[in-house]
Every structure is written in C-alpha cells, then in structure tokens.
Write an enzyme that holds these catalytic residues in place. Structure first.
Site, PDB file in Angstrom:
ATOM      1  N   GLY A 151       0.828  -1.193   0.000  1.00 38.12           N
ATOM      2  CA  GLY A 151       0.000   0.000   0.000  1.00 38.12           C
ATOM      3  C   GLY A 151       0.867   1.248   0.000  1.00 38.12           C
ATOM      4  CB  CYS A 152       0.346   4.596  -1.459  1.00 38.00           C
ATOM      5  SG  CYS A 152      -1.382   4.904  -1.011  1.00 38.00           S
ATOM      6  CE1 TYR A 153      -1.770   8.658   3.269  1.00 40.06           C
ATOM      7  CE2 TYR A 153      -3.657   7.220   2.935  1.00 40.06           C
ATOM      8  CZ  TYR A 153      -3.112   8.491   2.980  1.00 40.06           C
ATOM      9  OH  TYR A 153      -3.908   9.597   2.749  1.00 40.06           O
TER      10      TYR A 153
ATOM     11  CB  THR B 295       5.357   2.338   0.688  1.00 42.28           C
ATOM     12  OG1 THR B 295       4.886   1.136   0.082  1.00 42.28           O
ATOM     13  CG2 THR B 295       6.753   2.638   0.179  1.00 42.28           C
ATOM     14  CB  SER B 296       4.942   6.883   3.288  1.00 38.42           C
ATOM     15  OG  SER B 296       3.765   6.814   4.090  1.00 38.42           O
TER      16      SER B 296
END
Length: 340
Positions: free
Chosen positions: A150-152, A154-155
C-alpha cells in the site's frame, strides 16, 4: 531478455502509470491490457497521454490467453475481485504482482475484519511475499505472487521497520500522520474527491478506521520482530500526487539529539545498498520525489520525541513504480532499470 507484461484493470491511475513506465522500459513491454467496460477501445482513448506511446486495444480478461503470451501480470483491481482474478492467473501459470490488499496481511481474520469480505483464496493469506525489495528481495525473486505494498504503508514501514528491529524506539506508542494527494483515492467519481470538495482544503478521513493501519502494524511487526501499537491518521490534500508522512516516536534513550544521530545511522546502514531510499539532511517534501520511485527520509528531535519524515510519490514508489521494481527483482533485472 524481453518480458511480456499483462496489465489487468488498465483504466485507473495506477494502470496508466504502469503503461507509462513500461513504454520506456528497455527489457519489458506491455503486451496485453484488459478492462471490462472499455474492452475494444484503444488504451490511448481512455488515457490520452499514451497517444504515440502505447498502441494497444483493451481486451477482456482471459487467463489462458495471458498465460500463453505473457511472463507476468500486474493486477490493478479492487480487493476481493482481485483475489479471484489472481487465483485464476496463478493457476494458469502466470507470475502475478497484485496491487490490491488481498494478499498483504499475515492474518485471514484481520483481513476479513477490516475489508468486510470473505477472502476468495484464503490459503494464500500469510503465504504471499510482501513486495518491498528493501526487505524481501530474495523471496520476491522466487515468488509466483507478490503483494504490492500500500502507498501509505510504504511511507511508514520504510522509516519505522529498521528502527524497531534495532531496538532504537519504543514501539507501543507510534503516531503516523500522513498527507496524500487526491489520486490516492483512485479515478472513480466520488463526492469527497471532486475539485470543489478538495481545493483549498485539507481534511482527515477514516480516523481510527483506515485499512492501511493494520498493514503498517503487520509489516513493522514482521520486520522488527515486535508487536507495535500504531495510531495512523490519513489526510487528503489538494494536490494530484504524493504522500508526506510525519511520524512521532519515543527513543529508548533519554538523549533525544543523540538518538536522532543513531536513527540516521541505522537508516544508512540498512539502506546503504538500496537504490531508491535516500536518507537526506533537508526536510523531505512531495515535490522532491514527484514522478520518481524514490523515498526521502529525515529525522529531527522534538522535545522527548523523534520526528521521522518520509516523502514518496503515491503512484510510483507507492504503487506502479514499486510494481516495476518488483518485476525487475522477479526476473533478475537490476532494480533501477526502467525507473531512472
């Protein structure tokens, strides 16, 4: 080597990014692109920016046809529907990179609680490699199925996991405050992502209930060998793309300034050989990584806490760029090919 790639669900933003990246990849080409509603239409009629770059007609999904013509499939479908499709592709002998959340989590119970569906392929939950090459490259190289992160998450995972593993931070009180561009909500028509709703405004959403919260917990715990407690709050910001995560942690040491130096050195030790993780001295910003597969991370002291800052492009390192990176690892190609 020239890989043939199938793109399943090509009409969304992540599908567009995959098509753009593959159009300049020297060792892979987009061979099949599928879409249910737009089958029979040129992909460039759905994504006009692909005119002159990708000359394909969108097709109906046919697993056997994909198996006969493609080395790997990238599946950009919603959760639930994706697992059904992925199961058929894997059964046909296709290696798959799945963009949905269907195979990211370790626990079937956690998945079904948060996603409110019965999993179509429960045997693979907890038995699928998570697509962060920074930690799982050896497993990705051998995998028939990779769960694209997921994008969040990963961050948040990239800055947090090495610190948890090294025992530098308290893991029972982690606060992740994330801001995302509107493309993170997808291309579908939704009231909350209309221009007039998002312009000149910033708002939190899904407070205490966002499905990426358990994913952050799961992966930080898996990599760090701990049981973390993470409070995750996402915000929608009036920009097209990008994520900035501001993460608040308590160091094990009372010397917070010294702990910041330890954090920075831990990151450099962990990611020194990783091509897409940059530990920086300046404060990261989404503009610094826009359109790239890079993450920028920095740490600062603030009172008794350390503030970790992490910036990625949600459609690149947070989705399609990560998928190309995973594809490269799966087929023995240098991770940076097609991404610089």
């Amino acid at each position: 080597m020239s890989l043939s790639v199938a793109l399943i669900g090509a009409t969304g933003y992540t599908g567009l990014e995959v098509a753009k990246l593959l159009s300049v990849h020297p060792q892979a080409r987009l061979t099949i692109a599928t879409a249910r509603a737009d089958a029979g239409q040129p992909i460039a009629s759905v994504h006009p920016s692909l005119v002159g770059r990708v000359d394909l007609v969108l097709e109906e999904l046919d697993a056997d046809k994909i198996a006969s013509r493609c080395d790997v499939a990238m599946c950009c479908l919603p959760h639930g529907a994706s697992a059904e499709t992925v199961r058929g592709l894997c059964a046909a002998g296709v290696r798959v990179i799945d963009f949905s959340a269907d195979f990211r989590l370790s626990s079937l119970d956690v998945y079904e609680h948060w996603y409110k569906v019965k999993h179509p392929w429960p045997e693979r939950v907890g038995q699928t490699v998570y697509g962060l090459p920074e930690f799982f490259a050896d497993e990705i190289a051998k995998a028939d199925l990779v769960a694209n992160p997921g994008c969040y998450p990963t961050s948040a995972i990239l800055p947090l996991a090495p610190l948890a593993k090294a025992g530098l931070i308290e893991t029972d009180d982690i606060i992740v405050d994330s801001k995302s561009g509107v493309s993170g909500a997808g291309r579908g028509l939704k009231l909350g992502t209309l221009y007039c709703e998002t312009n000149e405004s910033i708002a939190a959403y899904a407070v205490g209930s966002h499905r990426h919260g358990p994913e952050i917990d799961d992966l930080v715990g898996r990599i760090g060998g701990i049981d973390p407690q993470v409070i995750f709050t996402p915000h929608l910001t009036p920009m097209s793309r990008g994520i900035l995560s501001t993460i608040y942690v308590r160091p094990k040491s009372d010397d917070v300034v010294g702990a910041v130096k330890q954090v920075t050195q831990c990151w450099r030790d962990c990611y020194g050989e990783q091509p897409f993780v940059n530990v920086v001295d300046h404060l990261p910003a989404t503009a610094h990584v826009a359109g790239t597969n890079y993450v920028q991370m920095a740490a600062r002291a603030s009172g008794k806490r350390i503030v970790l800052l992490s910036a990625i492009d949600n459609l690149a390192k947070g989705a399609s760029g990560a998928a190309i990176q995973n594809m490269n690892v799966m087929f023995g190609i240098d991770q940076q090919v097609g991404l610089n």
